[in-house]
Design an enzyme around this catalytic site. Structure first.
Site, PDB file in Angstrom:
ATOM      1  N   SER A   1      34.698  33.349  36.205  1.00 31.40           N
ATOM      2  CA  SER A   1      33.734  34.389  36.592  1.00 31.40           C
ATOM      3  C   SER A   1      32.338  33.926  36.164  1.00 31.40           C
ATOM      4  CB  SER A   1      34.096  35.680  35.850  1.00 31.40           C
ATOM      5  OG  SER A   1      33.043  36.607  35.878  1.00 31.40           O
TER       6      SER A   1
ATOM      7  N   TYR B   1      36.280  41.132  29.052  1.00 29.79           N
ATOM      8  CA  TYR B   1      36.333  40.379  30.318  1.00 29.79           C
ATOM      9  C   TYR B   1      35.674  39.013  30.127  1.00 29.79           C
ATOM     10  CZ  TYR B   1      35.883  39.493  35.360  1.00 29.79           C
ATOM     11  OH  TYR B   1      35.957  38.948  36.623  1.00 29.79           O
TER      12      TYR B   1
HETATM   13  P1  NDP Z   1      40.932  42.700  43.163  1.00 28.96           P
HETATM   14  O1  NDP Z   1      40.986  43.909  42.305  1.00 28.96           O
HETATM   15  O2  NDP Z   1      40.871  42.844  44.620  1.00 28.96           O
HETATM   16  O3  NDP Z   1      42.101  41.695  42.799  1.00 28.96           O
HETATM   17  C1  NDP Z   1      42.704  41.627  41.559  1.00 28.96           C
HETATM   18  C2  NDP Z   1      44.170  41.411  41.797  1.00 28.96           C
HETATM   19  O4  NDP Z   1      44.844  41.235  40.556  1.00 28.96           O
HETATM   20  C3  NDP Z   1      44.793  42.587  42.499  1.00 28.96           C
HETATM   21  O5  NDP Z   1      45.323  42.128  43.728  1.00 28.96           O
HETATM   22  C4  NDP Z   1      45.863  43.085  41.539  1.00 28.96           C
HETATM   23  O6  NDP Z   1      47.039  43.395  42.276  1.00 28.96           O
HETATM   24  C5  NDP Z   1      46.078  41.882  40.632  1.00 28.96           C
HETATM   25  N1  NDP Z   1      46.497  42.265  39.295  1.00 28.96           N
HETATM   26  C6  NDP Z   1      45.821  43.015  38.386  1.00 28.96           C
HETATM   27  N2  NDP Z   1      46.558  43.176  37.273  1.00 28.96           N
HETATM   28  C7  NDP Z   1      47.716  42.500  37.486  1.00 28.96           C
HETATM   29  C8  NDP Z   1      48.893  42.296  36.716  1.00 28.96           C
HETATM   30  N3  NDP Z   1      49.033  42.836  35.488  1.00 28.96           N
HETATM   31  N4  NDP Z   1      49.891  41.548  37.238  1.00 28.96           N
HETATM   32  C9  NDP Z   1      49.779  41.008  38.470  1.00 28.96           C
HETATM   33  N5  NDP Z   1      48.697  41.168  39.254  1.00 28.96           N
HETATM   34  C10 NDP Z   1      47.680  41.919  38.763  1.00 28.96           C
HETATM   35  O7  NDP Z   1      39.643  41.917  42.628  1.00 28.96           O
HETATM   36  P2  NDP Z   1      39.048  40.482  42.943  1.00 28.96           P
HETATM   37  O8  NDP Z   1      39.614  39.903  44.149  1.00 28.96           O
HETATM   38  O9  NDP Z   1      37.599  40.660  42.823  1.00 28.96           O
HETATM   39  O10 NDP Z   1      39.532  39.666  41.663  1.00 28.96           O
HETATM   40  C11 NDP Z   1      40.307  38.490  41.726  1.00 28.96           C
HETATM   41  C12 NDP Z   1      39.923  37.588  40.570  1.00 28.96           C
HETATM   42  O11 NDP Z   1      38.572  37.188  40.728  1.00 28.96           O
HETATM   43  C13 NDP Z   1      40.023  38.271  39.210  1.00 28.96           C
HETATM   44  O12 NDP Z   1      40.509  37.341  38.259  1.00 28.96           O
HETATM   45  C14 NDP Z   1      38.566  38.599  38.916  1.00 28.96           C
HETATM   46  O13 NDP Z   1      38.326  38.707  37.543  1.00 28.96           O
HETATM   47  C15 NDP Z   1      37.880  37.421  39.529  1.00 28.96           C
HETATM   48  N6  NDP Z   1      36.456  37.601  39.811  1.00 28.96           N
HETATM   49  C16 NDP Z   1      36.013  38.527  40.727  1.00 28.96           C
HETATM   50  C17 NDP Z   1      34.663  38.633  40.982  1.00 28.96           C
HETATM   51  C18 NDP Z   1      34.109  39.572  41.981  1.00 28.96           C
HETATM   52  O14 NDP Z   1      32.885  39.665  42.081  1.00 28.96           O
HETATM   53  N7  NDP Z   1      34.907  40.287  42.740  1.00 28.96           N
HETATM   54  C19 NDP Z   1      33.682  37.806  40.276  1.00 28.96           C
HETATM   55  C20 NDP Z   1      34.264  36.890  39.350  1.00 28.96           C
HETATM   56  C21 NDP Z   1      35.597  36.798  39.138  1.00 28.96           C
HETATM   57  P3  NDP Z   1      48.045  44.609  41.859  1.00 28.96           P
HETATM   58  O15 NDP Z   1      47.185  45.742  41.434  1.00 28.96           O
HETATM   59  O16 NDP Z   1      48.858  44.821  43.079  1.00 28.96           O
HETATM   60  O17 NDP Z   1      48.865  44.031  40.736  1.00 28.96           O
END
Ligand code: NDP
Length: 254
Positions: free
Chosen positions: A144, A157
């Site tokens: 991130s 985070y």
């Molecule tokens: P989303 O919330 O769309 O995606 C996060 C995903 O993680 C969800 O699909 C969720 O699926 C899954 N998840 C969360 N907790 C768990 C768990 N305990 N076990 C399995 N799966 C889990 O957000 P983003 O696409 O934005 O995030 C994806 C990655 O990118 C993350 O690591 C985030 O920190 C990182 N990121 C995002 C940024 C942004 O601007 N959007 C910037 C920098 C980094 P479900 O709830 O079905 O389990």
């Protein structure tokens, strides 16, 4: 082109049922990889699978909670049993709790660290013997801007995402002998469910991101298709331990 061809490869993507993970899955599927999406929400996964199959890709879903080591092991086992092998792991599952550090509970601290950092380690550890069996592999960890910067409302985070970069370097060093390349991708501000929450909670965030990003837009999940293919394919065979920003220039703007 062989450098970017993923025919016959199998990719497990944690949290791949939406957002950045799905953007990466779409890229990998278009390059020929079979996709295994692993997350908790089955309804979101059903929509994501339909989307991937429309692209002509082979895709399946396995339930996964990355905070549970046994669940990580089971997801890897499922990928190997259903798709025959495991070549690519994308550690993308992530969460946050937006609070001043003094207001955080121990449970909130652990939930963020367990999901973003420890879960990525469990999945990588589970994937390692399968990649060795396949003759090599690719691990792509999602960091991130908080791997680099700090923010008052994102202390656990940032700790987890800083940890992702250091874990990436350590694993890259350890597993180079096994022909496994381990790299991190550091997204800028991307329009997903995660940041929709932040935009609703943090006043002025939307405008601040636009003002600070040289590309003058928020990123989209599909902006991650190309980097995913590069880091999963032969094109990156001598790239390991790197932390690559995909941020429209956010981190280099003075
Ligand atoms: P989303 O919330 O769309 O995606 C996060 C995903 O993680 C969800 O699909 C969720 O699926 C899954 N998840 C969360 N907790 C768990 C768990 N305990 N076990 C399995 N799966 C889990 O957000 P983003 O696409 O934005 O995030 C994806 C990655 O990118 C993350 O690591 C985030 O920190 C990182 N990121 C995002 C940024 C942004 O601007 N959007 C910037 C920098 C980094 P479900 O709830 O079905 O389990």
């Amino acid at each position: 082109m062989e450098l970017f061809n993923l025919e016959g490869r199998v990719a497990l993507i944690t949290g791949g049922n939406g957002g950045i993970g799905l953007g990466m899955a779409r890229g990998l599927a278009q390059a020929g990889a079979s996709i295994v999406l692993a997350a908790r929400d089955r309804d979101k996964a059903a929509a994501a699978l339909a989307d991937l199959r429309k692209l002509g890709g082979k895709a399946s879903f396995v339930a996964l909670d990355v905070t549970d080591e046994a669940s990580c092991n089971a997801a890897v086992r499922h990928a190997v049993e259903t798709a025959g092998r495991l070549d690519i792991l994308v550690n993308n599952a992530g969460t946050t709790v937006r609070k001043q550090p003094e207001a955080l509970s121990a449970e909130e601290w652990h939930r963020v660290l367990d999901t973003n950092l420890t879960g990525a380690f469990f999945c990588a550890q589970a994937a390692h013997p399968e990649m060795v069996r396949a003759g090599g592999g690719k691990v792509i960890n999602i960091g991130s801007m908080m791997s680099i910067f700090g923010a008052a409302y994102a202390v656990p985070y940032a700790a987890s995402k800083g940890g992702i970069v250091q874990m990436t370097r350590g694993l890259a060093t350890a597993w180079a002998r096994d022909n496994i390349q381990v790299n991190a991708v550091l997204p800028g501000w991307i329009d997903t469910e995660l940041t929709r929450g932040a935009r609703a909670q943090v006043e002025g965030l939307h405008e601040r991101v636009l003002a600070r990003t040289p590309a003058k837009r928020w990123g989209m999940p599909d902006d991650f298709a190309g980097i995913a293919v590069f880091l999963a394919a032969a094109a990156s065979d001598f790239v390991t331990g790197a932390a690559i920003t995909v941020d429209g220039g956010y981190s280099v703007q003075a």
